[in-house]
Scaffold this active site. Structure first.
Site, PDB file in Angstrom:
ATOM      1  CD  GLU A  77      -3.235  -0.903   2.271  1.00  0.00           C
ATOM      2  OE1 GLU A  77      -3.777  -0.420   1.571  1.00  0.00           O
ATOM      3  OE2 GLU A  77      -3.017  -0.587   3.276  1.00  0.00           O
ATOM      4  CG  HIS A  96      -2.625   2.501   5.991  1.00  0.00           C
ATOM      5  ND1 HIS A  96      -3.592   3.540   5.565  1.00  0.00           N
ATOM      6  CD2 HIS A  96      -2.049   2.019   5.146  1.00  0.00           C
ATOM      7  CE1 HIS A  96      -4.740   1.703   5.297  1.00  0.00           C
ATOM      8  NE2 HIS A  96      -3.453   1.194   5.149  1.00  0.00           N
ATOM      9  CG  HIS A  98      -5.072  -1.842   9.785  1.00  0.00           C
ATOM     10  ND1 HIS A  98      -4.113  -2.237   9.137  1.00  0.00           N
ATOM     11  CD2 HIS A  98      -5.393  -0.528   8.519  1.00  0.00           C
ATOM     12  CE1 HIS A  98      -4.101  -2.297   8.195  1.00  0.00           C
ATOM     13  NE2 HIS A  98      -4.633  -1.274   7.526  1.00  0.00           N
ATOM     14  CG  HIS A 167      -8.281  -0.373   4.576  1.00  0.00           C
ATOM     15  ND1 HIS A 167      -7.296  -0.118   3.168  1.00  0.00           N
ATOM     16  CD2 HIS A 167      -7.244  -0.356   5.149  1.00  0.00           C
ATOM     17  CE1 HIS A 167      -6.548  -0.101   3.303  1.00  0.00           C
ATOM     18  NE2 HIS A 167      -6.269  -0.599   4.626  1.00  0.00           N
TER      19      HIS A 167
END
Lengths: 242, 242, 242, 242
Positions: A77, A96, A98, A167
Site C-alpha cells: 500500500e 496509514h 487501522h 479498512h
C-alpha cells in the site's frame, strides 16, 4: 547530524511510537518525504512497525518504485504515501493505520468523527470517509496502485485525516511528529466521541475553537508528547531539526 | 530442522502468542496435524497456554487416545481437534478459545459476526454458532467426546470459524500461523463490530470483498504479524517451513 | 510444609493474583479459615493486596479481634470475613473486592449477574445484591461491625457470591484458589454479560448447565489457572495441600 | 527532611503516579502550595508528567510569574493552579488532567458525574461543568490567564472537582495524596457510572452516604493506596509529613 540521517532515526522512532501507543498493530506504516528530493519519500520495507530498524528504511519514487531495493520487499500500500506527496506539496509525513476506535466510524453512515476536546482539534473539522467501492467496486480493499492512491488523495485534499471504509485511516503531517501526534489523538478522539454519543447529544468544539486550537498546535506541545512517547517506546529523544 | 521439531517449536510459540495477544487466558488450546501421519495430531498436555514448553506437547490419535502419555494429563476437550482433522483433510491446525469479544455473539440471537474490515475477512462470510444444547441437552458445555466433536465439525464444514454458545469459539487453519492469525482477528473484528453496531446500521464488507481479501491472505501478510507476535511473546522467530 | 505455613504462602499469593488479574486495586482483601482452629481466620493487616508479605498476615477471632496484633492495623471491614466463617462452616476462604465490572450491576435495579458462559457457572445461578441501606440507613457503606457482616452473610446463605450496592462484592470458596477463581470469573462474566445485554436478549446458561459445570469445577481446572496466575504474579507455584 | 524537600519529592511522585494510573498522558499537571509562603506554589516546568525529575519543579507566584525560571519554560495553563490557591486558602494541591472517562460527561448536556460507589464519594455530590465558551467565547480552550483561572475557581468554590467542557477536569486536595486520590477515583467513578447508566436507572449514593464516606476518607485509606501506587510507579514510599 545530516538531515537524512535525522529523518531515518525519526522514522524508526515514529514506527515504534505508533506501535507502543496502540495506533498500529502488526500492520500500518509511516513515511517521510525525502529532505533533498521532494519527488521521493522514505518508508520501511514490509515489516511490522515495532520491529523496524534503520536498515529497513527504503527510498521510493512518488509512483512507488523503490530506488535501491536490495532485495527488500515493499508494502503493497505504499501508493497511499506517494499519491499524497504528489498531491500536497506541503505534506511532509504520512501515516496509514487501522486504529481500532476509528474503524467503526468508517462503516456506519452519517456518523463522522469531529473534535470533542482540544486534543482532537488537529484532526480537522470533520473526518471524511473514503470508500474504495465507489470507484473501484469489489477489491481486496488495499490501495495497491497509484490510481487508488490518487482517488484517496483527491478526497483528502488539504485535510489532515481520512477514514477508509472497512479498512482504516490515513493521516498527513507537517513532519513526522505532527503526523504521529494527529494519529494518536484521532484514535483518542474517536474513542471518547463514541462514549459521549452513547450518553446523549454531544456538544462538539465550535468551528472557531477548532481553528484556534489547531493554529496553536506546534512544536511546543508536540515535543512534550514526543519526549514521553520516546521514553515509553525505549527510543532516544533527539533534538528536533527544522 | 526436521518437520516434527519445527512444528513442536511453532506450537509452543502459537500457544504463547495466543496468550500474549489476549485470545486465551488460562484456558484454550491449539493443535497441529502430525506431519508424517495425518491420523494423528500434536497438542499440549492440560496446561495454561502461556506456561507450555516443548515437553508438554503430546501426540494423539484422531479419537483422542494419547500415543505416549508418560503420565501427562490431556485436555478434556481434545475431541474438538480430532473431529476437525477427521472431517476436513485440508485442516492442518485448530484453535479452541474463549476470546472475550466473541462470547457475547454466541449468546444473543440473530447477531452474527461478519467481516467489518479487511483484517477480518479470513473469518469467512458469517460465523455460525454451535449450541451444544440442541443435540446434547444440559451438559457441562465441554466437548468431551467424539460425538460432540463431530457435531461441531459438521456445523463448521469447510468454514474456518464457529462460535460455541455459552462457551467460546473454534478456528481452523492451513497451518499454525494461519489459525492463530484468524483467531486474533476474529477477536478484533468482533470487538469492532459490536462498537459499530452501537452507532447505527453497519456496512459490512461485500461478499466479493471478503472473497478477494481472503484469497490474498497468505504467508506475505501473516509472516509480518508472526514476526511481531514472536517478539512480543519473547519467542524466537523461525523461518517458515512449507 | 506445615498446613499453616502453606496457607500463609497461599494467602500472599492469592492477594498478589487478585491484584495482577485486576480484581482488586489498592483495596479489597482475601482471608482463609485457620487450619487448626475453625473459630479463627487469617487476613493481612491493612495494606494494598499487591504489597502484602508473609509478616503482614494476622490471626483474628471470628468477631474480628486480632489475636496477636504486634502493632499491625487491621482492615476496617474484616467483619465480612468473620461473619461468613461464623455462618457457613463449609466456607474456607473469603474475598471482598470492588471489581469494576460488577459495580454497575449492584446499582441498577432488576439487572442481575447470571452465568453467560461455562467459566462463569461457579458464581451461582444468580448473584444477589445486598444493600446496606435497607437495614442500616446512611452509612459510610463499610461493613465495620459484626451486625452488618451478619446481615450480609444472611443474604448470601450458602451462595458463593453477593454484590454490595454502591460498594463491591464478596465471594466465598472451598479454599483460597477456589475463592480467587470465582472472583476472577465473576468479573469476566459481568463484563461479557453487559456487552451481550447491549446487543439483545441474552441466552444464559440453563439451570442444568450451571449445576453441571459447577459440579465439575474442581482442582483439575483451577490448578491450571493457578499455575498461570502464579507465573503472571511472579509468585512460586506450590503443590496443592488438601 | 525539610518540608520543602519532602513536597518536591511528593510532587515528582504524584506526577508519576498520575501517569502510571492513567489519569494523565503526556499532558496534565499537579502542583502543591509552597509550605513556607502560601502566596506561592510549586509546579513542574512544561514536561510530560512521567518524565518529571526534581530539577523540573519550579516556584510560582499566584499570578503565574515564575520566581526563578533559569530558562525553564512553564505550562501555559499554570493559572488554573494559582487561581485556586488564591480563592481557597484550604486548598493545598491542584491537579489538572484530561482523564478519558470524564471527558464525555463534559460534552453531553444533563449528564453529571455523581458518586456511584464509596470510592467515588470524595468527588463531591455532583461534579459541575465549566464551559470556557460561556464567558470567553471561541478560545483555544486553554486556561491561559488569571481571568480564565478565576472564572473556573469561582465555579468550583469549595468543591473538590470540576469538568471543563471539551477539555478535561480540575481537582483540589488537602495535600498531594488527597488530590491524586480524588483524581484517580473521579476517573474510575465516571467509567463505572457510564456503564451503569447503559444498563438502566442508577441508584447513586445517597447524600448522607456521600457525606459519611467523604468525612471518613483520610490518611488511613489514602496511605494504603499511596504505598501501592508508589510501588507501581517505581517511586520510593516516604512517610507522610503533616
Amino acid at each position: 547530524m545530516p538531515k537524512l540521517d535525522y529523518l531515518v532515526e525519526e522514522l524508526v522512532t515514529g514506527n515504534r511510537i505508533l506501535a507502543r501507543e496502540g495506533v498500529v498493530d502488526s500492520f500500518g506504516h509511516i513515511s517521510v518525504r525525502h529532505p533533498d528530493n521532494p519527488q521521493r519519500y522514505l518508508l520501511s520495507r514490509s515489516r511490522a512497525p515495532d520491529c523496524i530498524e534503520k536498515d529497513d528504511i527504503m527510498e521510493f519514487m512518488l509512483d512507488g518504485t523503490p530506488v535501491d531495493p536490495r532485495g527488500r520487499a515493499p508494502y503493497l500500500e505504499r501508493f497511499i504515501h506517494g499519491a499524497l506527496y504528489e498531491a500536497q506539496p506541503e505534506v511532509m509525513s504520512v501515516v496509514h493505520h487501522h486504529s481500532e476506535s476509528v474503524i467503526p466510524f468508517g462503516v456506519v453512515a452519517n456518523q463522522r468523527i469531529k473534535p470533542i476536546f482540544h486534543m482532537g482539534a488537529s484532526i480537522g473539522h470533520e473526518v471524511p470517509v473514503w470508500d474504495s467501492h465507489d470507484h473501484f467496486g469489489d477489491t481486496a480493499l488495499l490501495v495497491e496502485n497509484m490510481e487508488m492512491g490518487r482517488d484517496l488523495a483527491k478526497l483528502m485534499g488539504a485535510g489532515r485525516t481520512a477514514l477508509m471504509r472497512g479498512h482504516g485511516a490515513t493521516v498527513t503531517g507537517r513532519n513526522i511528529r505532527h503526523a504521529v501526534y494527529i494519529s494518536v489523538y484521532l484514535e483518542v478522539n474517536a474513542r471518547l466521541q463514541q462514549r459521549a454519543m452513547d450518553m446523549g447529544e454531544v456538544k462538539f468544539l465550535t468551528p472557531g475553537e477548532v481553528d484556534k486550537v489547531a493554529s496553536r498546535t506546534g512544536s511546543y506541545g508536540i515535543t512534550r508528547a514526543w519526549e514521553n512517547w520516546c521514553r515509553r517506546a525505549g527510543r532516544p529523544f533527539q533534538p528536533e531539526q527544522a
